[in-house]
Design an enzyme around this catalytic site. Structure first.
Site, PDB file in Angstrom:
ATOM      1  N   ARG A   1       0.861 -13.586   2.311  1.00 28.13           N
ATOM      2  CA  ARG A   1       0.272 -13.288   3.618  1.00 28.13           C
ATOM      3  C   ARG A   1      -1.096 -13.966   3.743  1.00 28.13           C
ATOM      4  NH1 ARG A   1       0.196  -6.894   3.634  1.00 28.13           N
ATOM      5  NH2 ARG A   1      -0.480  -7.378   1.511  1.00 28.13           N
TER       6      ARG A   1
ATOM      7  N   VAL B   1       0.824  -1.210   0.000  1.00 25.54           N
ATOM      8  CA  VAL B   1       0.000   0.000   0.000  1.00 25.54           C
ATOM      9  C   VAL B   1       0.858   1.259   0.000  1.00 25.54           C
ATOM     10  CG1 VAL B   1      -1.706   1.336   1.300  1.00 25.54           C
ATOM     11  CG2 VAL B   1      -1.920  -1.147   1.145  1.00 25.54           C
TER      12      VAL B   1
ATOM     13  N   CYS C   1      -6.598  -8.936   3.347  1.00 29.53           N
ATOM     14  CA  CYS C   1      -7.807  -8.103   3.426  1.00 29.53           C
ATOM     15  C   CYS C   1      -9.075  -8.909   3.657  1.00 29.53           C
ATOM     16  CB  CYS C   1      -7.934  -7.248   2.156  1.00 29.53           C
ATOM     17  SG  CYS C   1      -6.626  -6.030   1.966  1.00 29.53           S
TER      18      CYS C   1
END
Length: 420
Positions: free
Chosen positions: A327, A16, A260
């Site tokens: 991840r 990000v 997410c």
């Protein structure tokens, strides 16, 4: 604050933070800060292991410097926090990275500075958790000496079509003046425009429900795929038929991992439980999606010949296609379950750094599959490299006979043995 006088520090230069820092550097002065010294060294060589930016994109960045030295950021006046917000072993929010980042910023705050949080959190976290830390570490007063905004990140790792400037940005601020500043700041780089949320809590809530909604939609399709499997009906065929109606929402069954979708719903349910409400649908969806790895392992194991030693090849480890991010990848759940069932498991993924796979999951990856070696093959990730191989090449890795399970609908139904 006058935009022309802004010096931005982006805290956390990962998937990000890096694209954000580079975009801002084309307009204003930027410092990218990360506690990972190897990451800083990498970026200072114009390299990015996340593949979000190419070497040429890094070389052509504007006024930007990367550092892991805290004193280098003390003269910044706008701090944008983009650190991870994971969950712990009990599936509760792990706010430690956010807390540490807030402490760091607090130690360097001056009167008139603005802090903007982009990390995904539960509604109220910015004001209840972060702001008190900023006040404590700076000895300054919120909304008098320093100001806070929240603009949730919407980066989609590995997506080369929906880039940062092309994704509409939700912005919010601790008062109207701050909102105007945050809005103007992001409009420097966001071509798609902004949406001004009424409050920080509204912006936090909007972000956390985006991924919660997607998680639930996938959970529904996963459950349908289980039902159709028992009925001996191909799920993909059903979905293609249903998609002929204009308002049918198109999703595919599969694993829900990553930083997410597989995480954010737990932030929302944590806050709900904190205020005395026990969410049912959200947690049910999470439970079902978290069980899919075990289901996939069981599905292929049962279909193989009944012999004690089974060698299975898993093609792909990342949580999504054409991206090196591992991840919270649910491929690990398949791997772990197959090992419990007594199988030997090999994983091949050209996108994954073998050292990172070993460090994160204790998995030793293979360089390339051998031919005529495996009892079962699982197409777990839809990398372009796997699609380009074609089904004949993939099948060449298997023994005669073997089972090919295609989780990502890479090949035609007639070319595979199993699908979800």
């Amino acid at each position: 604050m006058n935009i022309s006088k802004v010096k931005v520090c982006v805290i956390g230069i990962g998937y990000v933070g890096l694209p954000l820092a580079v975009e801002f550097s084309k307009k204003i002065a930027v410092i990218g800060f990360d506690i990972n010294t190897k990451r800083i060294e990498e970026l200072n060589r114009d390299e990015d292991h996340t593949n979000e930016l190419t070497s040429s994109e890094l070389k052509s960045a504007g006024s930007i410097s990367f550092t892991s030295i805290e004193s280098d950021i003390s003269d910044c006046n706008c701090y944008i926090v983009t650190v991870p917000t994971p969950i712990d072993a009990n599936k509760k929010p792990d706010l430690m990275p956010l807390i540490k980042a807030s402490e760091l910023v607090g130690r360097n705050l001056d009167s008139g500075d603005t802090i903007i949080y982009e990390s995904t959190v539960f509604p109220g976290a910015t004001e209840e958790v972060c702001i008190p830390i900023l006040e404590q570490n700076s000895n300054l007063h919120f909304n008098q000496d320093f100001f806070v905004g929240y603009s949730p990140e919407r980066i989609n790792p590995g997506d080369k079509e929906h880039r940062l400037p092309d994704i509409k940005k939700v912005v919010s601020g601790s008062n109207l003046d701050v909102l105007n500043f945050v809005d103007s700041l992001y409009k420097l780089i966001i071509v798609a425009g902004t949406h001004r949320a009424e409050s920080i809590k509204v912006a936090e809530s909007a972000k956390v429900i985006e991924n919660t909604q997607r998680d639930l939609n996938i959970a529904l399709i996963n459950e349908l795929s289980i039902i159709f499997d028992h009925l001996k009906i191909d799920t993909e065929s059903v979905l293609k038929a249903a998609e002929t109606k204009w308002n049918f929402l198109s999703f595919r069954p599969g694993l829900v991992g990553g930083h997410c979708i597989g995480v954010d719903p737990y932030y929302l349910t944590h806050k709900a439980q904190e205020i005395g409400y026990e969410p049912e649908i959200i947690l049910a969806g999470r439970s079902l999606n978290d069980s899919m790895g075990k289901l996939v392992a069981s599905k292929i194991f049962k279909e193989m010949d009944k012999k004690q030693s089974k060698h299975i090849l898993i093609m792909g480890l990342t949580f999504k296609e054409n991206c090196p991010d591992i991840r919270n990848t649910k491929i690990v759940d398949i791997y772990t379950e197959l090992k419990k069932l007594g199988s030997k498991v090999s994983i091949f993924d050209p996108w994954v750094d073998k050292e990172i796979a070993m460090k994160e999951y204790g998995i030793t990856m293979i360089d390339y599959p051998e031919e005529k070696k495996y009892d079962g093959i699982i197409m777990a990730v839809g990398h372009n490299e796997f699609k380009e191989m074609g089904v004949d090449k993939v099948r060449s890795f298997g023994l005669d006979p073997h089972i090919l399970l295609d989780l990502k609908y890479i090949f035609d139904l007639s070319d595979v043995d199993l699908r979800l």
